[in-house]
Design an enzyme around this catalytic site. Structure first.
Site, PDB file in Angstrom:
ATOM      1  CE1 TYR A  53      -3.247  -2.765  -0.027  1.00 46.25           C
ATOM      2  CE2 TYR A  53      -3.734  -2.343   2.276  1.00 46.25           C
ATOM      3  CZ  TYR A  53      -3.971  -3.047   1.117  1.00 46.25           C
ATOM      4  OH  TYR A  53      -4.937  -4.017   1.099  1.00 46.25           O
ATOM      5  N   PRO A 208     -15.991  -3.227   1.021  1.00 42.69           N
ATOM      6  CG  PRO A 208     -16.287  -2.697   3.276  1.00 42.69           C
ATOM      7  CD  PRO A 208     -15.240  -2.765   2.199  1.00 42.69           C
TER       8      PRO A 208
END
Length: 296
Positions: A53, A208
């Site tokens: 990341y 999500p």
């Protein structure tokens, strides 16, 4: 916040996906650290990161280092489970690479230990299966890291049911988590979720909020633009006087006690709203409306 478990470790029912704090479009460091601190204040005790990341070449581990700096300033950091991942890379041109070789995973774990400033990583997850490496070899590297005490728990990500079963055969109850994509817009992971429930493994949905707002990985010119197919989430949100994102996370939590969603955030107010989903109870009729959204 309501509590769920990863292995024997209790965590808040909603975690923080820290990736948006380090990739393209990331906030400045003050806001990034404020976002992590806001998460802790809201009861979040699971932070998801990865060595890949980062934004530019030469930044490997930016997110892990950021999380470590944020936690170093907090007296309650000991209650936080940091979950990091190895097995993917970013060469700096926007692409993602995969390397699941045991040698790479062991080196990656050592580097993550240094960046996080810990003697052992709470939860270490294989980021993605490498088609060039036998799955048993990659998972075997996790077993060796567990045996050496360099990680406390192991997880796998972006996997199917066969890979979960094989990993469980190798790791037993030391396989603590599966991190797969799951959202209103992408529900193909239901078999993997149910298998995790059966085996007592935590299921951590990444991205999500897909269908409700756009993922950092989806690109596009309008990040955060809702999909009209999922209007039911917005309707239920209006009825409760809350955000559709909060409704989405409450819907996920209602699917199974194994679910611990890890929504991304780059602002303190965003993670505060997400964390509050753990206290939102949805009725059976509302859940049915949400389940039907986007299926026609």
């Amino acid at each position: 916040m309501h509590i769920r478990r990863i292995g024997a470790v209790p965590v808040g029912a909603v975690g923080l996906g820290a990736m948006p704090l380090s990739i393209e479009g990331r906030p400045d460091e003050d806001r990034a650290i404020a976002t992590i601190h806001a998460a802790l204040d809201a009861g979040v005790t699971l932070i998801d990161t990865a060595d890949s990341y980062h934004w530019h070449a030469g930044e490997a581990g930016h997110n892990e280092e950021l999380v470590a700096r944020a936690l170093a300033a907090r007296d309650d950091a000991g209650a936080v489970l940091v979950a990091t991942k190895g097995g993917r890379g970013r060469p700096g041109d926007g692409s993602w690479t995969v390397d699941g070789s045991p040698d790479h995973l062991k080196r990656a774990c050592e580097a993550s230990l240094r960046r996080l400033g810990v003697d052992a990583i709470g939860l270490y997850q294989l980021h993605k299966p490498d088609p060039a490496v036998p799955w048993a070899d990659s998972v075997g590297a996790l077993a060796e890291l567990l045996d050496e005490g360099k990680i406390h728990m192991a997880g796998v990500s972006n996997v199917d049911t066969g890979q979960i079963r094989q990993a469980h055969d190798i790791l037993g109850d030391r396989l603590a988590s599966v991190q797969n994509r799951f959202s209103p817009a992408l529900r193909t992971g239901e078999p993997e979720l149910r298998l995790c429930e059966e085996l007592g493994i935590a299921f951590l949905p990444w991205s999500p909020l897909g269908g409700i707002s756009r993922s950092s990985l989806d690109g596009g010119s309008r990040p955060g633009a809702p999909d009209p197919a999922y209007a039911a989430f917005h309707e239920v949100a209006r009825e409760h006087g809350v955000s559709p994102q909060r409704v989405c996370l409450a819907w996920l939590l209602a699917r199974s006690p194994a679910v611990i969603p890890i929504p991304g955030a780059s602002r303190p107010e965003t993670i505060r709203d997400s964390a509050s989903a753990a206290g939102l109870a949805l009725g059976a009729d509302e859940l049915a409306r949400l389940e039907a959204a986007g299926t026609s």
